[in-house]
Write an enzyme that holds these catalytic residues in place. Structure first.
Site, PDB file in Angstrom:
ATOM      1  N   LYS A 125     -11.309   1.915   1.407  1.00  0.00           N
ATOM      2  CA  LYS A 125     -10.402   1.325   0.425  1.00  0.00           C
ATOM      3  C   LYS A 125     -11.197   0.243  -0.292  1.00  0.00           C
ATOM      4  O   LYS A 125     -11.739  -0.649   0.354  1.00  0.00           O
ATOM      5  CB  LYS A 125      -9.202   0.661   1.101  1.00  0.00           C
ATOM      6  CG  LYS A 125      -8.343   1.552   1.951  1.00  0.00           C
ATOM      7  CD  LYS A 125      -7.254   0.696   2.599  1.00  0.00           C
ATOM      8  CE  LYS A 125      -6.400   1.479   3.550  1.00  0.00           C
ATOM      9  NZ  LYS A 125      -5.322   0.638   4.109  1.00  0.00           N
ATOM     10  N   GLU A 131       0.829  -1.207   0.000  1.00  0.00           N
ATOM     11  CA  GLU A 131       0.000   0.000   0.000  1.00  0.00           C
ATOM     12  C   GLU A 131       0.864   1.259   0.000  1.00  0.00           C
ATOM     13  O   GLU A 131       0.520   2.257  -0.634  1.00  0.00           O
ATOM     14  CB  GLU A 131      -0.912   0.016   1.225  1.00  0.00           C
ATOM     15  CG  GLU A 131      -1.947  -1.088   1.238  1.00  0.00           C
ATOM     16  CD  GLU A 131      -2.752  -1.086   2.514  1.00  0.00           C
ATOM     17  OE1 GLU A 131      -3.968  -0.869   2.425  1.00  0.00           O
ATOM     18  OE2 GLU A 131      -2.160  -1.290   3.599  1.00  0.00           O
ATOM     19  N   ILE A 146      -5.532   4.679   8.230  1.00  0.00           N
ATOM     20  CA  ILE A 146      -6.513   5.611   7.676  1.00  0.00           C
ATOM     21  C   ILE A 146      -7.254   6.332   8.798  1.00  0.00           C
ATOM     22  O   ILE A 146      -7.806   7.405   8.577  1.00  0.00           O
ATOM     23  CB  ILE A 146      -7.470   4.944   6.660  1.00  0.00           C
ATOM     24  CG1 ILE A 146      -8.215   3.757   7.265  1.00  0.00           C
ATOM     25  CG2 ILE A 146      -6.724   4.564   5.399  1.00  0.00           C
ATOM     26  CD1 ILE A 146      -9.267   3.153   6.341  1.00  0.00           C
ATOM     27  N   GLU A 147      -7.229   5.778   9.997  1.00  0.00           N
ATOM     28  CA  GLU A 147      -7.776   6.492  11.145  1.00  0.00           C
ATOM     29  C   GLU A 147      -7.021   7.807  11.361  1.00  0.00           C
ATOM     30  O   GLU A 147      -7.621   8.840  11.653  1.00  0.00           O
ATOM     31  CB  GLU A 147      -7.686   5.632  12.414  1.00  0.00           C
ATOM     32  CG  GLU A 147      -8.587   4.414  12.411  1.00  0.00           C
ATOM     33  CD  GLU A 147      -7.962   3.162  11.788  1.00  0.00           C
ATOM     34  OE1 GLU A 147      -8.478   2.079  12.067  1.00  0.00           O
ATOM     35  OE2 GLU A 147      -6.969   3.271  11.028  1.00  0.00           O
ATOM     36  N   TYR A 177     -17.223  24.319  -0.968  1.00  0.00           N
ATOM     37  CA  TYR A 177     -16.895  22.889  -0.995  1.00  0.00           C
ATOM     38  C   TYR A 177     -15.784  22.563  -1.978  1.00  0.00           C
ATOM     39  O   TYR A 177     -15.108  21.548  -1.831  1.00  0.00           O
ATOM     40  CB  TYR A 177     -18.130  22.009  -1.217  1.00  0.00           C
ATOM     41  CG  TYR A 177     -18.989  22.332  -2.407  1.00  0.00           C
ATOM     42  CD1 TYR A 177     -18.619  21.954  -3.684  1.00  0.00           C
ATOM     43  CD2 TYR A 177     -20.195  22.991  -2.241  1.00  0.00           C
ATOM     44  CE1 TYR A 177     -19.420  22.244  -4.770  1.00  0.00           C
ATOM     45  CE2 TYR A 177     -21.008  23.278  -3.320  1.00  0.00           C
ATOM     46  CZ  TYR A 177     -20.614  22.904  -4.594  1.00  0.00           C
ATOM     47  OH  TYR A 177     -21.411  23.187  -5.668  1.00  0.00           O
TER      48      TYR A 177
END
Length: 119
Positions: A99, A21, A72-73, A53
């Site tokens: 993911k 990854e 990813i946290e 945005y």
């Protein structure tokens, strides 16, 4: 509370606990729900009375595509921190990161996390 929503923002990044990854990278899907008082914008029709945005998207893209996190946290936490710093009207954030193709065996649509933070 009023909300600004960005759904399924697609970014290519190098986050993850697996070596593959971190070197090959992958697509990350990011959903954002921003709690913002939109009363003034709903009456004025002025961009200055809301959170743009497009600028939120660019800010998140810089983190996902330019940073590198094992978890990813942590990426989600960094997104919250950055958006709170850049956009003072945001009162709360819900961010989900998915993911679609992590390097794990099995059949699934996606894996991911969701965080909710308030100022």
């Amino acid at each position: 509370m009023d909300k600004i929503v960005l759904e399924s923002c697609r970014f290519y990044g190098y986050h993850g606990a697996f070596k593959e990854e971190q070197t090959l990278g992958q697509i990350f899907l990011v959903d954002l729900e921003l709690s913002v008082d939109l009363q003034a914008a709903s009456l004025s029709d002025q961009l200055t009375d809301t959170v743009h945005y497009g600028m939120v998207f660019d800010s998140v893209r810089q983190l996902v595509e330019g940073g590198k996190f094992i978890l990813i946290e942590r990426l989600a936490g960094a997104i919250c921190e950055q958006l709170f710093n850049e956009f003072p009207p945001i009162e709360a954030i819900k961010v989900a990161i998915k993911k679609e193709n992590p390097p794990i065996a099995g059949h699934y649509k996606a894996v991911g996390i969701e965080l909710e933070r308030q100022r």
